[in-house]
Enzyme design. Sequence first.
Site, PDB file in Angstrom:
ATOM      1  N   ASP A   1      -3.861   2.711  14.107  1.00  0.00           N
ATOM      2  CA  ASP A   1      -3.066   3.414  13.105  1.00  0.00           C
ATOM      3  C   ASP A   1      -3.652   4.797  12.897  1.00  0.00           C
ATOM      4  OD1 ASP A   1      -5.300   3.101  11.470  1.00  0.00           O
ATOM      5  OD2 ASP A   1      -4.349   1.704  10.084  1.00  0.00           O
TER       6      ASP A   1
ATOM      7  N   ARG B   1       0.849  -1.203   0.000  1.00  0.00           N
ATOM      8  CA  ARG B   1       0.000   0.000   0.000  1.00  0.00           C
ATOM      9  C   ARG B   1       0.876   1.242   0.000  1.00  0.00           C
ATOM     10  NH1 ARG B   1      -4.872   1.585   4.198  1.00  0.00           N
ATOM     11  NH2 ARG B   1      -3.296   1.187   5.809  1.00  0.00           N
TER      12      ARG B   1
END
Length: 542
Positions: free
Chosen positions: A442, A161
């Site tokens: 996160d 990603r």
Amino acid sequence: MVQGVIVHSTVADKAQALLLTDEALTFLAQLHRTFNATRISLLRARQATQRKLDAGSRLDFLPETAKIREDPSWRCAPPAPGLEDRRVEITGPTDRKMVVNALNSGTKTFMADFEDSSSPTFASMLNGQHNLYDAIRRQIDFEVNGKAYKLSDHPATLIVRPRGWHLDELRITVDGAPLSAGLFDFGLYFFHNAKELVARGSGPYFYVPKMEHYLEARLWNDVFIFAQSHLGIPHGTIRATALLETLPAAFQMEEILYELRDHSSGLNCGRWDYIFSFIKVHRSVASAVLPDRKDVTMTVPFMDSYVRLLIQTCHKRKVAAMGGMSAQIPIKADPAANDIAMEKVRADKLREVTAGHDGTWIAHPLINKIAMEIFNKHMPGPNQYHVLREEVRIAASDLLNPVVPGHITTAGVHENIETSLAYTAAWIGGNGCIPLNYLMEDAATAEITRVQLWQWVRYKSRLDTGEVITAELLEKWTDEIVPNIKKLAPAVTDEDVRIAAEYLKGQITKEWPSDFLTSDLMHILAARDGVDERLAKTVSVS
């Protein structure tokens, strides 16, 4: 020495020498010169859309693309090698230990994350690229404190990603402008590894994040075509799963798949960022104030509608409809609490597989057994593309429905402040993925907490006690919580906590919340990497 390219920081290890070759920098410069102007125009279009929403317009399915949605004939590319079965995917940052453990976890795939679970220091970005380079070539084995980390014979399929279109890589400029962070992450990985991956029977596979419009997907597709042509590998070798994590993109699922169709491997329910986006899009709507974060579950109406539409859309076009993250991690010191946490994981994975998802995300290797057992029991084949969900009928009002049962509690507000401060301080200090209250958090969680606090102040929301939430109250509670942050995140420094607190206080009193805290605070990381302060504060779109 590449014309027009300046690297403004030096990482004193072999990663920079290995990766930032003249040939690689030339490729990055070509990507920048070909695509950056389009990227900037699309970011400005995002801002224009939000201004229209603030003025009272509403999101809806696009009339100009109705033919794409109504055409039953087109399909996305068939699954690429290693992506036929994705029933459990583990995600995490790209440090060397994580890469080995994730690839060895027993999951089907590993999403190596340069975005929300990484703090983008230059060392972290380059060392992460180096770790993936070594893992692909099976030369990543190492030993630390007498413990050996060795790649297994059959590791998970690697998916990467890159960072989103909105972020700049301030440590590299091309013709005086910052390089796109997404193009930097994609370009370095692709340039150094695409041919090697293909030779080993796999391919360059990606997750592309935070898109808000199908034209942003078209831009990625154009980048893929350019990159494949540059290296002389066949069109369609790349595969990309689009993270469906913004509310505007929910109205363009089919269009996003259509733009990526020759390179598409599906859509993913990026649930936490989706909640964050829901709040941002409705920032001018007083009736869209949400309760405590814990009450905004996957079963509330707007989240359930999004999930059902995503599964229907993906299976109509024969690609994977990936589920979202269970953030729970094992609680070794408290078996009873661990049982409760793991039961939440089971319920979440059962909901996903019975809804029709083709796979799910986990944050810790020890969760794999639970997720795998549930998907194995309820999904005997490699996917559920045959589950068409033709009965699903989702209207725009379903996706926009702000009704969420629950209350705003003192505990919920305190938890938001704690999470925002702890994560932001850790991110500033170079750590983008931290355990908080037995959840692996996160950037998405920090973003939700930040905008919820702003929303509650903006609309003078009341606690369940009847007390009005004011900026003064939140500033007082922030000051009270600050001394305890190092207990939640022991590695953070006092200075990083101070910056995080100052940032949060500034956010809750703004007219509108910032789009991304990672954009706001990137200049701090860049300055610490040796970038001139004036350049460090340069961003492509203010």
